[in-house]
Design a protein around this motif. Structure first.
Motif, PDB file in Angstrom:
ATOM      1  N   TYR A  69       5.793  -1.405   1.326  1.00  0.00           N
ATOM      2  CA  TYR A  69       5.561   0.134   1.488  1.00  0.00           C
ATOM      3  C   TYR A  69       6.007   0.610   2.833  1.00  0.00           C
ATOM      4  CZ  TYR A  69       3.064   0.700  -2.965  1.00  0.00           C
ATOM      5  OH  TYR A  69       2.655   0.862  -4.230  1.00  0.00           O
ATOM      6  N   TYR A  74       6.144   7.054  -0.454  1.00  0.00           N
ATOM      7  CA  TYR A  74       5.962   6.346   0.671  1.00  0.00           C
ATOM      8  C   TYR A  74       7.452   6.298   1.541  1.00  0.00           C
ATOM      9  CZ  TYR A  74       8.735   2.347  -1.185  1.00  0.00           C
ATOM     10  OH  TYR A  74       9.632   1.416  -1.840  1.00  0.00           O
ATOM     11  N   ARG A  75       8.637   6.521   0.918  1.00  0.00           N
ATOM     12  CA  ARG A  75       9.715   6.419   1.639  1.00  0.00           C
ATOM     13  C   ARG A  75       9.912   7.557   2.757  1.00  0.00           C
ATOM     14  NH1 ARG A  75      11.394   4.151  -3.059  1.00  0.00           N
ATOM     15  NH2 ARG A  75      12.559   2.111  -2.752  1.00  0.00           N
ATOM     16  N   ASP A  76       9.217   8.583   2.397  1.00  0.00           N
ATOM     17  CA  ASP A  76       9.354  10.021   3.067  1.00  0.00           C
ATOM     18  C   ASP A  76       8.000  10.252   3.985  1.00  0.00           C
ATOM     19  OD1 ASP A  76      11.854  10.484   2.096  1.00  0.00           O
ATOM     20  OD2 ASP A  76      10.902  11.272   0.127  1.00  0.00           O
ATOM     21  N   GLN A  91       8.772  -0.178   4.179  1.00  0.00           N
ATOM     22  CA  GLN A  91      10.437  -0.182   3.843  1.00  0.00           C
ATOM     23  C   GLN A  91      10.902   1.247   3.669  1.00  0.00           C
ATOM     24  OE1 GLN A  91      11.445  -3.064   0.802  1.00  0.00           O
ATOM     25  NE2 GLN A  91      10.922  -4.775   2.273  1.00  0.00           N
ATOM     26  N   LYS A  92      11.790   1.755   4.357  1.00  0.00           N
ATOM     27  CA  LYS A  92      12.284   3.082   3.905  1.00  0.00           C
ATOM     28  C   LYS A  92      13.261   2.796   2.739  1.00  0.00           C
ATOM     29  CE  LYS A  92      11.316   6.045   7.292  1.00  0.00           C
ATOM     30  NZ  LYS A  92      10.753   7.400   7.040  1.00  0.00           N
TER      31      LYS A  92
END
Length: 233
Positions: free
Chosen positions: A230, A207-209, A232-233
């Motif tokens: 989700y 999810y970060r990418d 949030q980076k």
């Protein structure tokens, strides 16, 4: 037996110029947009479905002629007819419809055309076959083939089979086209409706990418707290 010309006459008789202007804008037909040069004559999908019901005996070669027509609603009519024929076809006929479909992906060239036909025809045919063709489509340079690859898996998601959806989502994870990002997010959301834990397991390491559009679609049914986590980076 009916012909491509019979369907074309019936569709054109229902044309609505005012609706055509609205649809042309909605489906991005302007210069440089994904639907550039697509021609609309202003017929909503329910009306096209209703007209098509009268021509379900149209031979496949005639539907292929219709599929080459520059008018969007005529291509839609051909695809809807193929979908209905596929439902009642024997194995040989289904194979012929499937191969005709994949031989004409250049004409299945807007997101609604894909979304109303890919799962039923491609997903339906490949359900008990080797799924390799979907992976070739996913790696195609044609965005419509990429979208077909992920949307086709909807057929299997409904039956609780997620492996191909998630594998193809990984192939398309960093795709730059908004239409692909939305389609992948949509199919991930469908997985989550059936098995939220499986979706969360997939998202937790990605999810970060992930492109934000794709992620927003995927977590649309989550609680506000889960969505904030989700996003949030």
């Amino acid at each position: 037996m009916h012909t491509a010309q019979d369907i074309e006459q019936a569709i054109r008789a229902a044309a609505n110029p005012d609706k055509a202007k609205t649809l042309s804008g909605f489906f991005k037909t302007g210069k440089g947009e994904y639907g550039e040069q697509d021609i609309f004559i202003g017929i909503p999908v329910p009306m096209t479905r209703s007209i098509v019901k009268q021509y379900l005996d149209t031979p496949l070669d005639q539907l292929e002629i219709l599929l080459h027509n520059p008018v969007h609603e005529l291509r839609m009519a051909a695809l809807l007819c193929m979908v209905e024929q596929f439902k009642k076809a024997d194995a040989n006929r289904r194979e012929a419809i499937y191969h005709t479909y994949l031989s004409n992906t250049a004409y299945i060239n807007n997101w609604d055309l894909v979304d109303l036909s890919a799962a039923q025809i491609v997903g339906g045919y490949l359900e008990e076959q080797d799924h390799t063709p979907l992976y070739r489509l996913a790696q195609s340079s044609l965005i419509w083939e990429q979208r077909i690859s992920i949307v086709s898996t909807w057929q299997w998601i409904r039956k609780g089979r997620f492996d191909d959806t998630l594998a193809i989502a990984d192939i398309l994870l960093y795709n730059k086209h908004d239409l692909i990002r939305k389609a992948v997010g949509w199919m991930l959301r469908e997985v989550g409706k059936k098995d939220k834990i499986r979706l969360c397991t997939f998202l937790d390491t990605r999810y970060r990418d992930m492109p934000r559009t794709m992620l927003r679609y995927a977590i649309e049914k989550f609680s506000p707290e889960e969505r904030r986590h989700y996003m949030q980076k």
